[in-house]
Design a protein around this motif. Structure first.
Motif, PDB file in Angstrom:
ATOM      1  N   THR A  64       0.826  -1.157  -0.022  1.00  0.00           N
ATOM      2  CA  THR A  64       0.102   0.005  -0.084  1.00  0.00           C
ATOM      3  C   THR A  64       0.801   1.367  -0.021  1.00  0.00           C
ATOM      4  N   ARG A  65       0.128   2.466  -0.256  1.00  0.00           N
ATOM      5  CA  ARG A  65       0.854   3.718  -0.274  1.00  0.00           C
ATOM      6  C   ARG A  65       1.412   3.928   1.389  1.00  0.00           C
ATOM      7  N   ALA A  66       0.643   3.492   2.191  1.00  0.00           N
ATOM      8  CA  ALA A  66       1.254   3.571   3.532  1.00  0.00           C
ATOM      9  C   ALA A  66       2.266   2.971   3.862  1.00  0.00           C
ATOM     10  N   HIS A  67       2.706   1.720   3.113  1.00  0.00           N
ATOM     11  CA  HIS A  67       3.754   0.964   3.368  1.00  0.00           C
ATOM     12  C   HIS A  67       4.917   1.774   2.936  1.00  0.00           C
ATOM     13  N   LEU A  68       4.779   2.441   1.708  1.00  0.00           N
ATOM     14  CA  LEU A  68       5.739   3.131   1.003  1.00  0.00           C
ATOM     15  C   LEU A  68       6.177   4.189   1.697  1.00  0.00           C
ATOM     16  N   ARG A  69       5.445   4.822   2.615  1.00  0.00           N
ATOM     17  CA  ARG A  69       5.716   6.223   3.185  1.00  0.00           C
ATOM     18  C   ARG A  69       6.284   5.619   4.732  1.00  0.00           C
ATOM     19  N   ALA A  70       5.833   4.292   5.018  1.00  0.00           N
ATOM     20  CA  ALA A  70       6.472   4.183   6.530  1.00  0.00           C
ATOM     21  C   ALA A  70       7.960   3.910   6.147  1.00  0.00           C
ATOM     22  N   ASP A  71       8.763   4.786   7.143  1.00  0.00           N
ATOM     23  CA  ASP A  71      10.221   4.501   7.088  1.00  0.00           C
ATOM     24  C   ASP A  71      10.869   3.406   7.686  1.00  0.00           C
ATOM     25  N   THR A  72      11.553   2.296   7.088  1.00  0.00           N
ATOM     26  CA  THR A  72      12.239   1.174   7.536  1.00  0.00           C
ATOM     27  C   THR A  72      13.621   1.347   6.959  1.00  0.00           C
ATOM     28  N   PRO A  73      14.683   0.691   7.555  1.00  0.00           N
ATOM     29  CA  PRO A  73      15.924   0.563   6.927  1.00  0.00           C
ATOM     30  C   PRO A  73      15.848   0.121   5.638  1.00  0.00           C
ATOM     31  N   TYR A  74      14.793  -0.624   5.218  1.00  0.00           N
ATOM     32  CA  TYR A  74      14.876  -1.301   3.550  1.00  0.00           C
ATOM     33  C   TYR A  74      13.741  -0.380   2.622  1.00  0.00           C
ATOM     34  N   ASN A  75      13.388   0.705   3.233  1.00  0.00           N
ATOM     35  CA  ASN A  75      12.542   1.501   2.442  1.00  0.00           C
ATOM     36  C   ASN A  75      13.404   2.421   1.720  1.00  0.00           C
ATOM     37  N   THR A  76      13.441   2.027   0.364  1.00  0.00           N
ATOM     38  CA  THR A  76      14.336   2.819  -0.456  1.00  0.00           C
ATOM     39  C   THR A  76      13.391   4.034  -1.104  1.00  0.00           C
ATOM     40  N   TYR A  77      12.107   4.289  -0.878  1.00  0.00           N
ATOM     41  CA  TYR A  77      11.385   5.616  -0.987  1.00  0.00           C
ATOM     42  C   TYR A  77      11.808   6.616  -0.003  1.00  0.00           C
ATOM     43  N   THR A  78      12.149   6.122   1.214  1.00  0.00           N
ATOM     44  CA  THR A  78      12.190   7.274   2.138  1.00  0.00           C
ATOM     45  C   THR A  78      13.981   7.453   2.552  1.00  0.00           C
ATOM     46  N   ARG A  79      14.615   6.375   2.052  1.00  0.00           N
ATOM     47  CA  ARG A  79      15.876   6.479   2.392  1.00  0.00           C
ATOM     48  C   ARG A  79      16.776   6.293   0.989  1.00  0.00           C
ATOM     49  N   GLY A  80      18.003   6.999   0.912  1.00  0.00           N
ATOM     50  CA  GLY A  80      18.835   7.029  -0.053  1.00  0.00           C
ATOM     51  C   GLY A  80      19.740   5.941  -0.146  1.00  0.00           C
ATOM     52  N   GLY A  81      20.588   5.548  -1.236  1.00  0.00           N
ATOM     53  CA  GLY A  81      21.431   4.549  -1.324  1.00  0.00           C
ATOM     54  C   GLY A  81      20.901   3.133  -1.354  1.00  0.00           C
ATOM     55  N   LEU A  82      21.578   2.180  -0.903  1.00  0.00           N
ATOM     56  CA  LEU A  82      21.267   0.775  -0.747  1.00  0.00           C
ATOM     57  C   LEU A  82      20.859   0.523   0.534  1.00  0.00           C
ATOM     58  N   PRO A  83      19.973  -0.520   0.518  1.00  0.00           N
ATOM     59  CA  PRO A  83      19.637  -0.991   1.872  1.00  0.00           C
ATOM     60  C   PRO A  83      20.744  -1.778   2.534  1.00  0.00           C
ATOM     61  N   PRO A  84      20.526  -1.995   4.050  1.00  0.00           N
ATOM     62  CA  PRO A  84      21.580  -2.569   4.734  1.00  0.00           C
ATOM     63  C   PRO A  84      22.160  -3.879   4.563  1.00  0.00           C
ATOM     64  N   THR A  85      21.439  -4.821   3.932  1.00  0.00           N
ATOM     65  CA  THR A  85      21.816  -6.154   3.595  1.00  0.00           C
ATOM     66  C   THR A  85      20.957  -6.414   2.073  1.00  0.00           C
ATOM     67  N   PRO A  86      21.521  -7.473   1.342  1.00  0.00           N
ATOM     68  CA  PRO A  86      20.555  -8.103   0.428  1.00  0.00           C
ATOM     69  C   PRO A  86      19.046  -8.461   0.858  1.00  0.00           C
ATOM     70  N   ILE A  87      18.249  -8.583  -0.057  1.00  0.00           N
ATOM     71  CA  ILE A  87      17.173  -9.093   0.045  1.00  0.00           C
ATOM     72  C   ILE A  87      16.720 -10.228  -0.324  1.00  0.00           C
TER      73      ILE A  87
END
Length: 337
Positions: free
Chosen positions: A258-281
């Motif tokens: 959902t759009r709420a998921h895309l707005r919710a910040d986590t270390p793996y949310n590449t919409y809210t954070r720049g660069g690569l996530p902290p680990t592979p997925i």
């Protein structure tokens, strides 16, 4: 007196020759039984006499005492190799012993699939009935230590492939091989990488490869999808890739992003954070690793799924929005009519 000794010696020689002949006959005589092949697992350190008793108990009509003699005079019974064997009716005692000294074990297989998460890979190993389960009681850090790895995390560090093993082998031995395979694949690809990529280390490339693995519906699109993400990293644009968001949600994800998921910040949310996530997925395959380290040269910064597994690539946001209208929004509207 001398004649008596000679006769006794001759009798002893005849008896010895008869015994040798009988042993030779037994050694080459097929062992026959009804039914399927008998599966037998030889544990490390098992002596020949003990092994032949266990084989007889499993259903193979061998004589342990005679097998012991054959193991001393015809086949080196001190060199039995641990593992799982399948003995079929018609084998001779010599052939049976030679199988165990050569290590002609029966092999099982387990598959680790490209795009699986580490959690899925662990579950597949835990569900395999022929693996000795040693990893279940270990957390990731303990498991990595047991296989001799200094990786900072487990996700992504196991190469997806089909692994053969003998029944009763440890799941840790399979994981050790998968980890070494990933290290080798990544090191080789890193050596042959395109110059001036925006990665600080092979680990960054592994993270990118896992994203490419999850984003690619058609194999031929991998290098182009890689180019989009590399172009974004180079100019500081967020990657904005849904699979990383889904990974960050973990078991909370119910299949509906959902759009709420895309707005919710986590270390793996590449919409809210720049660069690569902290680990592979996920576990990336070699094609995804190669794409991450040799992306196609392109001017693209956007792509959208066409609906047939392939992707439409765009240079600008305006072009991308038109592609989204064409391949996603308009079909959805027509379906509602």
């Amino acid at each position: 007196m001398i004649r008596v000794l000679v006769r006794l010696a001759l009798l002893a020689l005849v008896a010895a020759l008869a015994a040798v002949a009988a042993l030779a006959w037994y050694a080459q005589r097929p062992l026959v039984w009804d039914g399927e092949a008998v599966e037998f697992t030889l544990r490390p350190g098992t002596a020949l006499r003990q092994a032949t008793r266990q084989i007889a108990a499993a259903g193979v009509p061998v004589e342990p005492a005679l097998m012991g003699l054959i193991g001393r005079v015809a086949v080196d019974g001190t060199k039995l190799q641990a593992g799982s064997y399948a003995f079929r009716s018609g084998l001779t005692p010599v052939e049976l012993l030679e199988m165990m000294t050569r290590g002609d074990v029966t092999l099982r297989e387990v598959r680790l699939i490209e795009g699986w998460t580490w959690r899925q890979a662990r579950a597949a190993l835990a569900a395999h009935p022929d693996l000795l389960q040693e990893a279940a009681a270990l957390d990731d850090a303990q498991l990595l230590a047991r296989i001799g790895s200094d990786a900072p995390f487990a996700e992504g560090w196991f190469f997806p492939d089909t692994y053969l093993f003998a029944r009763g082998d440890s799941d840790l031995s399979v994981l050790r091989r998968a980890h070494h395979a990933m290290q080798a694949q990544l090191a080789q690809a890193w050596q042959n990488r395109t110059a001036d990529l925006p990665y600080r280390s092979p680990q960054d490339a592994l993270i990118m490869a896992s994203i490419i693995e999850k984003e690619t519906g058609t194999a031929t699109d991998r290098p182009m999808i890689a180019s989009v993400f590399v172009n974004r990293l180079r100019v500081g644009m967020p990657l904005q890739t849904d699979p990383t968001v889904i990974y960050g949600l973990g078991e909370r994800f119910d299949g509906n992003l959902t759009r709420a998921h895309l707005r919710a910040d986590t270390p793996y949310n590449t919409y809210t954070r720049g660069g690569l996530p902290p680990t592979p997925i996920a576990l990336p395959g070699r094609a995804a690793i190669d794409a991450a380290l040799n992306p196609a040269p392109s001017p693209y910064y956007y792509f959208v799924a066409r609906g047939d597994g392939s992707s439409e690539f765009s240079r600008t946001l305006a072009e991308h929005n038109r592609a989204v209208d064409r391949f996603q929004r308009r079909p959805a509207k027509s379906e509602r009519k």
